[in-house]
Each structure stands twice: as C-alpha cells, then as structure tokens.
Motif scaffolding. Structure first.
Motif, PDB file in Angstrom:
ATOM      1  N   LEU A 102       0.966  -1.391   0.018  1.00 56.49           N
ATOM      2  CA  LEU A 102       0.007  -0.122   0.207  1.00 56.49           C
ATOM      3  C   LEU A 102       0.907   1.124   0.006  1.00 56.49           C
ATOM      4  CD1 LEU A 102      -2.494  -1.097   2.671  1.00 56.49           C
ATOM      5  CD2 LEU A 102      -2.917  -1.279   0.248  1.00 56.49           C
ATOM      6  N   ILE A 103       0.509   2.278  -0.625  1.00 58.66           N
ATOM      7  CA  ILE A 103       1.122   3.506  -0.963  1.00 58.66           C
ATOM      8  C   ILE A 103       0.484   4.712  -0.482  1.00 58.66           C
ATOM      9  CG2 ILE A 103       3.101   2.654  -2.386  1.00 58.66           C
ATOM     10  CD1 ILE A 103       1.107   4.907  -4.193  1.00 58.66           C
ATOM     11  N   GLY A 104       0.964   5.761   0.106  1.00 54.68           N
ATOM     12  CA  GLY A 104       0.439   6.933   0.272  1.00 54.68           C
ATOM     13  C   GLY A 104       1.705   8.102  -0.187  1.00 54.68           C
ATOM     14  N   GLU A 105       1.226   9.057  -0.906  1.00 55.13           N
ATOM     15  CA  GLU A 105       2.128   9.942  -1.308  1.00 55.13           C
ATOM     16  C   GLU A 105       1.649  11.384  -1.721  1.00 55.13           C
ATOM     17  OE1 GLU A 105       4.299   8.272  -4.696  1.00 55.13           O
ATOM     18  OE2 GLU A 105       2.526   8.730  -5.986  1.00 55.13           O
ATOM     19  N   TYR A 106       2.401  12.348  -1.372  1.00 58.00           N
ATOM     20  CA  TYR A 106       2.434  13.783  -1.882  1.00 58.00           C
ATOM     21  C   TYR A 106       3.113  13.808  -3.144  1.00 58.00           C
ATOM     22  CZ  TYR A 106       2.992  18.926  -2.416  1.00 58.00           C
ATOM     23  OH  TYR A 106       2.999  19.979  -2.944  1.00 58.00           O
ATOM     24  N   GLU A 107       2.409  14.510  -4.152  1.00 53.96           N
ATOM     25  CA  GLU A 107       2.947  14.709  -5.281  1.00 53.96           C
ATOM     26  C   GLU A 107       2.761  16.258  -5.858  1.00 53.96           C
ATOM     27  OE1 GLU A 107       2.187  11.179  -8.266  1.00 53.96           O
ATOM     28  OE2 GLU A 107       0.470  11.395  -7.142  1.00 53.96           O
ATOM     29  N   ARG A 108       3.879  16.585  -6.580  1.00 49.72           N
ATOM     30  CA  ARG A 108       4.070  18.013  -7.209  1.00 49.72           C
ATOM     31  C   ARG A 108       4.101  18.089  -8.716  1.00 49.72           C
ATOM     32  NH1 ARG A 108       2.593  23.414  -5.700  1.00 49.72           N
ATOM     33  NH2 ARG A 108       3.625  24.723  -7.129  1.00 49.72           N
ATOM     34  N   TYR A 109       3.146  18.391  -9.352  1.00 49.20           N
ATOM     35  CA  TYR A 109       3.199  18.256 -10.759  1.00 49.20           C
ATOM     36  C   TYR A 109       3.799  19.826 -11.156  1.00 49.20           C
ATOM     37  CZ  TYR A 109       1.203  13.768 -10.968  1.00 49.20           C
ATOM     38  OH  TYR A 109       0.839  12.532 -10.768  1.00 49.20           O
ATOM     39  N   GLY A 110       4.923  20.368 -11.222  1.00 52.22           N
ATOM     40  CA  GLY A 110       5.336  21.767 -11.641  1.00 52.22           C
ATOM     41  C   GLY A 110       4.541  22.775 -10.823  1.00 52.22           C
ATOM     42  N   LYS A 111       4.249  23.983 -11.585  1.00 51.37           N
ATOM     43  CA  LYS A 111       3.969  25.088 -10.913  1.00 51.37           C
ATOM     44  C   LYS A 111       2.498  24.871 -11.039  1.00 51.37           C
ATOM     45  CE  LYS A 111       7.824  27.761 -12.144  1.00 51.37           C
ATOM     46  NZ  LYS A 111       8.210  29.088 -13.058  1.00 51.37           N
ATOM     47  N   SER A 112       1.736  25.950 -10.222  1.00 48.87           N
ATOM     48  CA  SER A 112       0.206  25.978 -10.163  1.00 48.87           C
ATOM     49  C   SER A 112      -0.286  26.556 -11.462  1.00 48.87           C
ATOM     50  CB  SER A 112      -0.283  26.833  -9.040  1.00 48.87           C
ATOM     51  OG  SER A 112       0.002  26.582  -7.749  1.00 48.87           O
ATOM     52  N   LYS A 113      -1.429  25.905 -11.805  1.00 46.02           N
ATOM     53  CA  LYS A 113      -2.138  26.200 -13.129  1.00 46.02           C
ATOM     54  C   LYS A 113      -3.010  27.445 -12.968  1.00 46.02           C
ATOM     55  CE  LYS A 113       0.179  22.298 -14.490  1.00 46.02           C
ATOM     56  NZ  LYS A 113       1.022  22.385 -13.315  1.00 46.02           N
ATOM     57  N   ASP A 114      -3.528  27.963 -14.050  1.00 47.63           N
ATOM     58  CA  ASP A 114      -4.615  29.165 -13.907  1.00 47.63           C
ATOM     59  C   ASP A 114      -5.831  28.456 -13.753  1.00 47.63           C
ATOM     60  OD1 ASP A 114      -2.785  30.803 -14.386  1.00 47.63           O
ATOM     61  OD2 ASP A 114      -2.872  31.298 -16.361  1.00 47.63           O
ATOM     62  N   PHE A 115      -6.074  27.359 -14.164  1.00 45.67           N
ATOM     63  CA  PHE A 115      -7.431  26.641 -14.296  1.00 45.67           C
ATOM     64  C   PHE A 115      -7.036  25.283 -14.321  1.00 45.67           C
ATOM     65  CE2 PHE A 115      -6.394  27.523 -18.698  1.00 45.67           C
ATOM     66  CZ  PHE A 115      -6.393  26.281 -19.251  1.00 45.67           C
ATOM     67  N   GLY A 116      -8.075  24.658 -13.615  1.00 46.55           N
ATOM     68  CA  GLY A 116      -7.788  23.026 -13.717  1.00 46.55           C
ATOM     69  C   GLY A 116      -7.289  22.418 -12.195  1.00 46.55           C
ATOM     70  N   ALA A 117      -6.966  21.287 -12.306  1.00 51.45           N
ATOM     71  CA  ALA A 117      -6.038  20.722 -10.967  1.00 51.45           C
ATOM     72  C   ALA A 117      -4.861  21.525 -10.866  1.00 51.45           C
ATOM     73  CB  ALA A 117      -5.893  19.262 -11.331  1.00 51.45           C
ATOM     74  N   LYS A 118      -4.746  21.876  -9.547  1.00 53.16           N
ATOM     75  CA  LYS A 118      -3.651  22.504  -8.776  1.00 53.16           C
ATOM     76  C   LYS A 118      -2.559  21.165  -9.018  1.00 53.16           C
ATOM     77  CE  LYS A 118      -5.897  25.728  -5.586  1.00 53.16           C
ATOM     78  NZ  LYS A 118      -5.764  26.208  -4.268  1.00 53.16           N
ATOM     79  N   ALA A 119      -1.482  22.171  -8.845  1.00 55.59           N
ATOM     80  CA  ALA A 119      -0.190  21.254  -8.822  1.00 55.59           C
ATOM     81  C   ALA A 119      -0.031  19.915  -7.790  1.00 55.59           C
ATOM     82  CB  ALA A 119       1.181  22.185  -8.995  1.00 55.59           C
ATOM     83  N   ASP A 120      -0.411  20.357  -6.576  1.00 61.99           N
ATOM     84  CA  ASP A 120      -0.608  19.526  -5.417  1.00 61.99           C
ATOM     85  C   ASP A 120      -1.404  18.605  -5.342  1.00 61.99           C
ATOM     86  OD1 ASP A 120       1.622  21.334  -4.253  1.00 61.99           O
ATOM     87  OD2 ASP A 120      -0.201  22.862  -4.024  1.00 61.99           O
ATOM     88  N   VAL A 121      -0.907  17.210  -5.312  1.00 64.22           N
ATOM     89  CA  VAL A 121      -1.881  16.193  -5.370  1.00 64.22           C
ATOM     90  C   VAL A 121      -1.472  15.084  -4.352  1.00 64.22           C
ATOM     91  CG1 VAL A 121      -2.450  13.952  -6.902  1.00 64.22           C
ATOM     92  CG2 VAL A 121      -1.963  16.258  -7.843  1.00 64.22           C
ATOM     93  N   TRP A 122      -2.454  14.553  -3.593  1.00 65.90           N
ATOM     94  CA  TRP A 122      -2.450  13.595  -2.780  1.00 65.90           C
ATOM     95  C   TRP A 122      -2.881  12.271  -3.373  1.00 65.90           C
ATOM     96  CZ3 TRP A 122       0.186  14.791   1.717  1.00 65.90           C
ATOM     97  CH2 TRP A 122       0.150  15.976   2.137  1.00 65.90           C
ATOM     98  N   THR A 123      -1.967  11.247  -2.965  1.00 66.30           N
ATOM     99  CA  THR A 123      -2.459   9.826  -3.614  1.00 66.30           C
ATOM    100  C   THR A 123      -2.428   8.777  -2.817  1.00 66.30           C
ATOM    101  OG1 THR A 123      -1.589  10.405  -5.791  1.00 66.30           O
ATOM    102  CG2 THR A 123      -1.820   8.387  -5.556  1.00 66.30           C
ATOM    103  N   ILE A 124      -3.194   7.911  -2.657  1.00 68.28           N
ATOM    104  CA  ILE A 124      -3.274   6.596  -2.006  1.00 68.28           C
ATOM    105  C   ILE A 124      -3.369   5.525  -3.135  1.00 68.28           C
ATOM    106  CG2 ILE A 124      -3.883   7.229   0.002  1.00 68.28           C
ATOM    107  CD1 ILE A 124      -6.999   6.195  -0.415  1.00 68.28           C
ATOM    108  N   GLY A 125      -2.865   4.039  -2.875  1.00 66.04           N
ATOM    109  CA  GLY A 125      -2.937   3.172  -3.890  1.00 66.04           C
ATOM    110  C   GLY A 125      -2.264   2.082  -3.405  1.00 66.04           C
ATOM    111  N   ALA A 126      -2.261   0.826  -4.391  1.00 66.69           N
ATOM    112  CA  ALA A 126      -1.506  -0.153  -4.140  1.00 66.69           C
ATOM    113  C   ALA A 126      -0.535  -0.602  -5.288  1.00 66.69           C
ATOM    114  CB  ALA A 126      -2.603  -1.422  -4.010  1.00 66.69           C
ATOM    115  N   LYS A 127       0.404  -1.309  -4.927  1.00 71.32           N
ATOM    116  CA  LYS A 127       1.252  -1.844  -6.084  1.00 71.32           C
ATOM    117  C   LYS A 127       1.510  -3.378  -5.902  1.00 71.32           C
ATOM    118  CE  LYS A 127       5.957  -1.038  -4.717  1.00 71.32           C
ATOM    119  NZ  LYS A 127       7.235  -0.138  -5.078  1.00 71.32           N
ATOM    120  N   TYR A 128       1.613  -4.065  -7.274  1.00 78.05           N
ATOM    121  CA  TYR A 128       2.097  -5.122  -7.243  1.00 78.05           C
ATOM    122  C   TYR A 128       3.554  -5.582  -7.935  1.00 78.05           C
ATOM    123  CZ  TYR A 128       1.964 -10.140  -8.112  1.00 78.05           C
ATOM    124  OH  TYR A 128       2.349 -11.550  -8.295  1.00 78.05           O
ATOM    125  N   ALA A 129       4.388  -5.881  -7.152  1.00 76.81           N
ATOM    126  CA  ALA A 129       5.688  -6.189  -7.383  1.00 76.81           C
ATOM    127  C   ALA A 129       5.874  -7.803  -8.186  1.00 76.81           C
ATOM    128  CB  ALA A 129       6.844  -6.066  -6.836  1.00 76.81           C
TER     129      ALA A 129
END
Length: 190
Positions: free
Chosen positions: A162-189
C-alpha cells in the motif's frame, strides 16, 4: 527538455549504482486514487466557484534496481470539474479537464522490513483544458515541468504494498487541477 535530460542522467546513475547492490531487481505496477483541488484564476474573471477536491485515477509502473534505487512512470487523470465565474459583470460557466504523465527517478529508504519512505524526482507533462459555454474563452495548455513526490509504502507481503504520497506536478495552473496532489494506492511487484 533539460529536465528530461536530468531525469535520464539520474536514471543512468541509479542503474550504475544498482550494479553494485546484491538485491534482485524487480518490476512493479500499481493503481491509485489521486485527489487534487481544482482552481480557476483566469484574468478578467471574478467570483470563481469550483468543485474543489476531486478524486481521480492514477496508473503507474516502475523498476526497482535494488532496495534503494529505481525509476517510475505514471499517468494521472484529473477528471472534469465544473466552474462558475463572472466576467464583465456576466455570469458564465465552464468545465475544466486535465491529465499528467511523469517519469522520475526514485530513492527508497527502508525503515523496517515492512515500512519504507521514498522520494521521486523527474519531469511531468501536464495538460489542462477549459471549455466554456461561449467557445471564445476556451483554452488548452500543455507544459513539461519538474515533478517531485514524497511517500510511504507498507508491504502487506513480498509482492503487494500500500502506498500514500504527496506529489507536485510543476507550478500551479490558472485553471484545472492544482499542482499539489495527494495519492493513495496499491502496487504489485513481480
């Protein structure tokens, strides 16, 4: 383009460092729920009202050269979001949409056998679109920017985490999703 070169150099350095380690390399895939606040700051508009945080999907995959170094790529869909605003004293409405692709080097530090923390650094290609009732104000913006993330991973067993992370996708945008993203998920190795 320079940022992409930095990511490739970092990946090459990670590969060479992996040669010295004895831990077996592993590939992984995963899925998550990403949540970003939606924003609207277009010049000439006022009284903007957006839908706020919206959950969306994320798919990712990567390769761990050893327990410390790896590389990861992913896709995040920021979903559509409605926006109401005022321009020139007239109420208007629109819809924003967007997504991002990223490639990043990943450094992991195990805390114990089941828990680890990690950081990612790379490049992301983001796209934001705005569709309005009157098509004169429609916009579409794409940009390649720096990508970074800090996260934690909890291993349920040898292959599933299980994973939990804070992600930053560049600079803030004028419209749409902001650059700060919180993610939870799962991975399979594997």
């Amino acid at each position: 383009m320079k940022k992409l070169l930095v990511v490739l150099i970092a990946s090459a350095a990670a590969m060479s460092a992996a040669q010295a380690q004895t831990t077996a390399p592993r590939a992984y895939v995963g899925a998550g729920i990403a949540s970003a606040d939606h924003d609207f700051k277009v010049s000439g508009t006022s009284n903007a009202d957006t839908e706020g945080y919206k959950a969306s999907g994320k798919l990712f995959g990567g390769y761990e050269f050893n327990q410390t170094w790896g590389v990861e790529a992913g896709y995040t869909d920021f979903r559509k979001s409605d926006v109401n605003y005022t321009i020139g004293g007239v109420n208007a409405r629109g819809e924003t949409d967007g997504h991002a692709l990223y490639l990043a080097a990943k450094a992991t530090m195990p805390v114990n056998e089941q828990f680890s923390v990690y950081g990612k650094l790379g490049a992301a290609r983001t796209k934001s679109e705005l569709e309005t009732v009157n098509a004169v104000q429609n916009m579409s913006r794409s940009k390649t920017e720096a990508y970074g993330a800090l996260g934690a991973e909890y291993k349920l067993n040898q292959n599933v985490s299980l994973i939990g992370e804070y992600e930053r996708y560049g600079k803030s945008k004028d419209f749409g999703a902001k650059a700060d993203v919180w993610t939870i998920g799962a991975k399979y190795a594997f």
